[in-house]
Design a protein around this motif. Structure first.
Motif, PDB file in Angstrom:
ATOM      1  N   GLN A 269       0.853  -1.183   0.000  1.00  0.00           N
ATOM      2  CA  GLN A 269       0.000   0.000   0.000  1.00  0.00           C
ATOM      3  C   GLN A 269       0.892   1.237   0.000  1.00  0.00           C
ATOM      4  O   GLN A 269       1.782   1.358   0.840  1.00  0.00           O
ATOM      5  CB  GLN A 269      -0.900   0.010   1.233  1.00  0.00           C
ATOM      6  N   VAL A 270       0.658   2.130  -0.958  1.00  0.00           N
ATOM      7  CA  VAL A 270       1.518   3.299  -1.111  1.00  0.00           C
ATOM      8  C   VAL A 270       0.668   4.558  -1.192  1.00  0.00           C
ATOM      9  O   VAL A 270      -0.328   4.600  -1.924  1.00  0.00           O
ATOM     10  CB  VAL A 270       2.378   3.195  -2.395  1.00  0.00           C
ATOM     11  N   VAL A 271       1.048   5.565  -0.420  1.00  0.00           N
ATOM     12  CA  VAL A 271       0.469   6.899  -0.551  1.00  0.00           C
ATOM     13  C   VAL A 271       1.559   7.793  -1.139  1.00  0.00           C
ATOM     14  O   VAL A 271       2.632   7.957  -0.536  1.00  0.00           O
ATOM     15  CB  VAL A 271      -0.021   7.464   0.794  1.00  0.00           C
TER      16      VAL A 271
ATOM     17  N   VAL B 132      -3.019   8.771  -4.160  1.00  0.00           N
ATOM     18  CA  VAL B 132      -2.332  10.040  -4.385  1.00  0.00           C
ATOM     19  C   VAL B 132      -2.808  11.052  -3.348  1.00  0.00           C
ATOM     20  O   VAL B 132      -3.999  11.144  -3.054  1.00  0.00           O
ATOM     21  CB  VAL B 132      -2.588  10.570  -5.811  1.00  0.00           C
ATOM     22  N   PHE B 133      -1.851  11.791  -2.811  1.00  0.00           N
ATOM     23  CA  PHE B 133      -2.141  12.860  -1.856  1.00  0.00           C
ATOM     24  C   PHE B 133      -1.899  14.181  -2.581  1.00  0.00           C
ATOM     25  O   PHE B 133      -0.768  14.659  -2.676  1.00  0.00           O
ATOM     26  CB  PHE B 133      -1.223  12.724  -0.640  1.00  0.00           C
TER      27      PHE B 133
ATOM     28  N   ARG C 196      -3.141  19.311  10.805  1.00  0.00           N
ATOM     29  CA  ARG C 196      -1.989  19.779  11.596  1.00  0.00           C
ATOM     30  C   ARG C 196      -1.016  18.668  11.958  1.00  0.00           C
ATOM     31  O   ARG C 196       0.179  18.880  12.055  1.00  0.00           O
ATOM     32  CB  ARG C 196      -2.481  20.429  12.887  1.00  0.00           C
ATOM     33  N   ARG C 197      -1.526  17.461  12.148  1.00  0.00           N
ATOM     34  CA  ARG C 197      -0.666  16.399  12.679  1.00  0.00           C
ATOM     35  C   ARG C 197      -0.258  15.381  11.609  1.00  0.00           C
ATOM     36  O   ARG C 197       0.276  14.336  11.932  1.00  0.00           O
ATOM     37  CB  ARG C 197      -1.388  15.698  13.828  1.00  0.00           C
ATOM     38  N   SER C 198      -0.517  15.684  10.336  1.00  0.00           N
ATOM     39  CA  SER C 198      -0.106  14.761   9.268  1.00  0.00           C
ATOM     40  C   SER C 198       1.345  15.046   8.898  1.00  0.00           C
ATOM     41  O   SER C 198       1.674  16.162   8.493  1.00  0.00           O
ATOM     42  CB  SER C 198      -1.003  14.927   8.045  1.00  0.00           C
ATOM     43  N   PRO C 199       2.222  14.054   9.040  1.00  0.00           N
ATOM     44  CA  PRO C 199       3.669  14.271   8.847  1.00  0.00           C
ATOM     45  C   PRO C 199       4.068  14.232   7.374  1.00  0.00           C
ATOM     46  O   PRO C 199       4.782  13.345   6.920  1.00  0.00           O
ATOM     47  CB  PRO C 199       4.277  13.099   9.623  1.00  0.00           C
ATOM     48  N   ILE C 200       3.606  15.227   6.581  1.00  0.00           N
ATOM     49  CA  ILE C 200       3.851  15.172   5.139  1.00  0.00           C
ATOM     50  C   ILE C 200       5.309  15.473   4.788  1.00  0.00           C
ATOM     51  O   ILE C 200       5.714  15.312   3.642  1.00  0.00           O
ATOM     52  CB  ILE C 200       2.932  16.136   4.378  1.00  0.00           C
ATOM     53  N   GLY C 201       6.108  15.907   5.736  1.00  0.00           N
ATOM     54  CA  GLY C 201       7.516  16.172   5.454  1.00  0.00           C
ATOM     55  C   GLY C 201       8.424  15.006   5.777  1.00  0.00           C
ATOM     56  O   GLY C 201       9.646  15.127   5.697  1.00  0.00           O
ATOM     57  N   ASN C 202       7.851  13.857   6.117  1.00  0.00           N
ATOM     58  CA  ASN C 202       8.653  12.728   6.585  1.00  0.00           C
ATOM     59  C   ASN C 202       8.209  11.439   5.898  1.00  0.00           C
ATOM     60  O   ASN C 202       7.178  10.871   6.239  1.00  0.00           O
ATOM     61  CB  ASN C 202       8.508  12.596   8.109  1.00  0.00           C
ATOM     62  N   ARG C 203       8.951  10.989   4.918  1.00  0.00           N
ATOM     63  CA  ARG C 203       8.588   9.738   4.256  1.00  0.00           C
ATOM     64  C   ARG C 203       8.972   8.564   5.152  1.00  0.00           C
ATOM     65  O   ARG C 203       9.977   8.603   5.849  1.00  0.00           O
ATOM     66  CB  ARG C 203       9.262   9.634   2.895  1.00  0.00           C
TER      67      ARG C 203
ATOM     68  N   ALA D 251      -0.357   5.718  13.387  1.00  0.00           N
ATOM     69  CA  ALA D 251      -1.351   6.785  13.418  1.00  0.00           C
ATOM     70  C   ALA D 251      -1.148   7.742  12.248  1.00  0.00           C
ATOM     71  O   ALA D 251      -2.119   8.210  11.626  1.00  0.00           O
ATOM     72  CB  ALA D 251      -1.277   7.542  14.745  1.00  0.00           C
ATOM     73  N   ALA D 252       0.125   8.028  11.938  1.00  0.00           N
ATOM     74  CA  ALA D 252       0.422   8.899  10.796  1.00  0.00           C
ATOM     75  C   ALA D 252      -0.060   8.268   9.499  1.00  0.00           C
ATOM     76  O   ALA D 252      -0.635   8.950   8.637  1.00  0.00           O
ATOM     77  CB  ALA D 252       1.929   9.165  10.734  1.00  0.00           C
ATOM     78  N   TRP D 253       0.162   6.967   9.357  1.00  0.00           N
ATOM     79  CA  TRP D 253      -0.302   6.265   8.160  1.00  0.00           C
ATOM     80  C   TRP D 253      -1.822   6.349   8.048  1.00  0.00           C
ATOM     81  O   TRP D 253      -2.361   6.602   6.957  1.00  0.00           O
ATOM     82  CB  TRP D 253       0.152   4.808   8.179  1.00  0.00           C
ATOM     83  N   ALA D 254      -2.514   6.147   9.151  1.00  0.00           N
ATOM     84  CA  ALA D 254      -3.972   6.205   9.129  1.00  0.00           C
ATOM     85  C   ALA D 254      -4.455   7.582   8.687  1.00  0.00           C
ATOM     86  O   ALA D 254      -5.390   7.696   7.873  1.00  0.00           O
ATOM     87  CB  ALA D 254      -4.528   5.855  10.506  1.00  0.00           C
ATOM     88  N   ARG D 255      -3.840   8.647   9.206  1.00  0.00           N
ATOM     89  CA  ARG D 255      -4.247  10.004   8.833  1.00  0.00           C
ATOM     90  C   ARG D 255      -4.003  10.266   7.352  1.00  0.00           C
ATOM     91  O   ARG D 255      -4.859  10.808   6.643  1.00  0.00           O
ATOM     92  CB  ARG D 255      -3.495  11.035   9.678  1.00  0.00           C
TER      93      ARG D 255
END
Length: 294
Positions: free
Chosen positions: A170-172, A208-209, A217-224, A264-268
């Motif tokens: 599973q890839v976002v 795709v995001f 606020r709490r989605s870590p989009i800067g951290n793969r 939790a980050a993955w779920a968000r």
């Protein structure tokens, strides 16, 4: 590859050793005395950083009350060849750095891989031309490794995608993975088309995001990061850990608190991303844009 480099089977065996010790209700120091070794060595075995002989392994199991022969055979299987070094020192396999070797090893045994990526399409989903464009004109280094070695090493990892018992992947993808041009428009057209085709496989799910989606606020989009689950033939349950990649540092996190944070980050992120059909349509739109480029 030094003896301290961990492998997937070493980590699985370490979990089984920890499970036996906990079930028996003894301390690591007490377990160490059963096979005439030290507590630090037991701790090192549990972390996957040391080797143990077959005799000591079975002796430890018996002394801790694990007499079942089928379980002992599972332990032997986890210990078997888990310390071999030759694979990493021949051909393009030399291109895998020490930190990446554990990830490659884990991918081969995993039954579930969840990955959030930005800027770069993940290695498991790259076309050969895209991988080559990333390497550019990398010169031959002191060990005789060049761009082609790194490309072939990356492509070899993709064997897990096509194998009979392929893991659920599973890839976002951040939209940046689709927009960031590695190579020319032809390279990107082929790469996006490849992603669309892969997204139709039953075991491979791509979301795709988009840039226009608010991450929260709490989605870590800067951290793969990558979440991996590796089943165990023993009794300790699957090995679950998070892999994060940064400049000069790759980290493998398996403590419960850190793992829970990444889950939790993955779920968000997966909940905020486009649905599978929407993602496929989005990628087709991006592909059309690349087709219009000259």
């Amino acid at each position: 590859m030094s003896a301290t480099v961990r492998t997937a089977k070493k980590l699985l065996l370490g979990r089984e050793i920890a499970h036996m010790i906990d079930t028996a209700g003894v301390s690591q120091a007490e377990a160490a005395r059963l096979i005439e070794t030290s507590q630090p060595r037991i701790a090192s075995l549990i972390s996957g950083a040391s080797n143990i002989s077959p005799g000591d392994l079975i002796l430890l199991a018996k002394q801790l009350g694990f007499e079942d022969e089928s379980y002992q055979e599972a332990l032997r299987e986890l210990r078997r060849d888990n310390h071999k070094r030759g694979f990493w020192s021949t051909g393009h396999n030399r291109a895998y750095g020490d930190d990446l070797r554990l990830l490659v090893d884990l991918e081969k045994l995993a039954d579930q891989i969840q990955s959030f990526q930005m800027e770069v399409v993940p290695g498991l989903l790259q076309t050969e031309a895209y991988a080559r464009a990333q390497q550019g004109d990398l010169p031959i280094d002191d060990e005789g490794l060049g761009a082609e070695d790194f490309v072939q090493a990356r492509l070899a990892r993709q064997e897990i995608v096509d194998k009979a018992d392929a893991p659920t992947i599973q890839v976002v993808l951040s939209e940046s993975c689709l927009r960031r041009m590695w190579g020319d428009a032809d390279v990107m057209r082929d790469q996006i088309d490849h992603l669309i085709k892969l997204s139709n496989r039953k075991h491979l799910m791509i979301q795709v995001f988009p840039f226009k989606t608010r991450p929260g606020r709490r989605s870590p989009i800067g951290n793969r990061f990558v979440l991996l689950r590796v089943p165990s033939p023993g009794a300790a349950g699957p090995l679950e850990l998070a892999y994060t990649e940064g400049e000069g540092e790759d980290r493998y996190l398996d403590d419960r608190k850190a793992l829970a944070a990444y889950e939790a980050a993955w779920a968000r992120l997966s909940n905020a991303a486009l649905r599978f059909d929407e993602s496929r349509a989005f990628m087709k739109d991006v592909l059309s844009e690349y087709k219009e480029m000259q």
